[in-house]
Scaffold this active site. Structure first.
Site, short mmCIF file in Angstrom:
data_model
loop_
_atom_site.label_atom_id
_atom_site.label_comp_id
_atom_site.label_asym_id
_atom_site.label_seq_id
_atom_site.Cartn_x
_atom_site.Cartn_y
_atom_site.Cartn_z
N GLY A 1 5.50 46.10 -4.58
CA GLY A 1 5.06 47.49 -4.62
C GLY A 1 3.59 47.62 -4.25
O GLY A 1 2.92 46.66 -3.88
N SER B 1 6.00 46.30 -11.97
CA SER B 1 7.22 45.73 -12.53
C SER B 1 7.02 44.28 -12.96
O SER B 1 7.59 43.84 -13.96
CB SER B 1 8.37 45.83 -11.52
OG SER B 1 8.70 47.17 -11.27
N HIS C 1 15.07 47.26 0.86
CA HIS C 1 16.32 48.02 0.74
C HIS C 1 17.03 48.19 2.08
O HIS C 1 18.02 48.93 2.16
CB HIS C 1 16.10 49.39 0.08
CG HIS C 1 15.33 49.30 -1.20
ND1 HIS C 1 15.72 48.47 -2.23
CD2 HIS C 1 14.19 49.91 -1.61
CE1 HIS C 1 14.85 48.59 -3.23
NE2 HIS C 1 13.92 49.44 -2.87
#
Length: 391
Positions: free
Chosen positions: A199, A209, A270
């Site tokens: 991130g 995270s 993703h």
């Protein structure tokens, strides 16, 4: 593995081991070195101080006849400081055996929080008694913050996600409730975790995270993988690695160096192709009993991510991958079994649990047998499972 990392690993492992193992670590490394590891962990876990008046708290860690003192200076809106050379004004003295402190930090989550330390509150009379009310209040607040770092946190993962700025809860994702359920059996273990995607946008470092996982898994070692160098995040039990999740050779090299892993979380690009490449490269390096997690399955339906613009996701998508794993889980029921070589996933996928936009794939030994292949109508009739023919 550096000497400091090796020592940290030994201390973490000793957290649930017999006392003799903790004694051995202290004898080998020295009390000062072990206390250094423990203090870094305390600083990471501590709640932010809220006391307005600066408060100095001494923590004495003992081992047999030895004693090692660390003085923490705590005040609101500043990082907790370790005093070295400056004359402190001690408002509280805490004394704890090194075995008890190791167990508090790296033992089980249900380890007692009282009955294992000595305490002296305001050991010397303040020079100005008009400050006494503020001294009392600030010392109480600072002590609470310090002791929050000396225990295994009892944490709501959703609240922890929000506190660290992760998007896994209360954003456009609601994952942490599922994570708490799936990760509960691993909470007290010295797990190794790899998360793909660190991130950080518009020049931000990211790592929210990773810090959340480090706090949640109090005995865990956390690795993050990102295209960009995020090594500024590195700290005890947290390492940022640089690499491309679409590079099979790079992923295998990473796993051989830092794995095997108990948990892998794909929260990377993703892109559906990347998700499949990462899974095929890394799943073999997940330990038996571990989990492989794929987040953001919704991109299976987004063409710009290689998804399918239809209500049925294609075979090359993330959802298509998960569907194929259900087939692999049941490979012994295939008409071609046992006449073909089995794949890694056929041999070792033992569970597939899917929630909205996130899947958990459990690894183990997929060796359970089912109905014998020789069962025919005659055998089923003999069992009474089907009625005999009327003819």
């Amino acid at each position: 593995m550096t000497a400091d990392t090796a020592l940290l690993d030994r201390v973490v492992q000793a957290g649930t081991a017999p006392d003799a193992e903790i004694f051995a670590v202290v004898e080998d490394a020295g009390l000062g070195a072990v206390v250094g590891v423990l203090v870094e962990e305390i600083l990471f876990r501590c709640d932010a101080p809220i006391n307005v008046m600066p408060v100095d708290i001494a923590l004495d860690v003992t081992h047999e006849s030895e004693r090692h003192r660390t003085v923490f200076r705590m005040v609101r809106d500043r990082p907790i400081a370790i005093l070295d050379g400056e004359e402190p004004v001690i408002r509280r003295e805490l004394r704890m055996n090194v075995v008890d402190l190791v167990r508090r930090l790296y033992g089980r989550a249900d380890h007692p929080r009282t009955g294992d330390f000595h305490d002296a509150f305001l050991p010397t009379r303040p020079a100005d008694l008009t400050e006494l009310p503020e001294i009392f209040a600030s010392t109480n607040q600072a002590s609470g913050a310090l002791l929050s770092g000396c225990t295994v946190p009892r944490i709501d993962l959703g609240a922890l996600s929000v506190a660290y700025g992760s998007d896994k809860w209360a954003s456009f994702h609601w994952y942490t409730a599922h994570y708490e359920k799936e990760f509960a059996p691993y909470r007290d273990r010295p797990v190794r975790i790899l998360e793909i995607g660190i991130g950080g946008f518009s020049g931000e470092l990211g790592g929210s995270s990773l810090k959340m996982w480090k706090r949640y898994f109090h005995r865990g070692t956390v690795f993050g993988l990102d295209l960009f160098d995020k090594s500024e995040l590195n700290q005890p039990r947290l390492t940022a690695l640089t690499g491309d999740q679409g590079d099979t050779d790079g992923l295998v090299a990473l796993a051989r160096e830092h794995g095997p892993f108990d948990i892998v979380i794909d929260d990377g690009s993703h892109e559906n192709e990347h998700v499949r490449v990462s899974f095929e490269a890394l799943f073999p390096y997940v330990r038996s009993g571990g989990l492989y997690v794929i987040e953001d399955l919704q991109t299976s339906y987004f063409p710009r991510f290689g998804g399918t613009a239809d209500k049925v996701a294609g075979s090359k998508t993330s959802v298509g991958l998960v569907k194929s794993l259900l087939d692999d889980l049941h490979h012994r029921e295939h008409a071609t079994y046992p006449g073909h070589p089995t794949s890694v996933t056929e041999e070792s996928v033992v569970g597939v649990r899917v929630y909205r936009n996130v899947a958990f794939i459990e690894k183990g030994v997929n060796g359970e047998d089912g109905i014998p292949r020789w069962m025919d109508d005659e055998a089923w009739i003999a069992l009474g499972a089907i009625p005999p023919s009327a003819d």
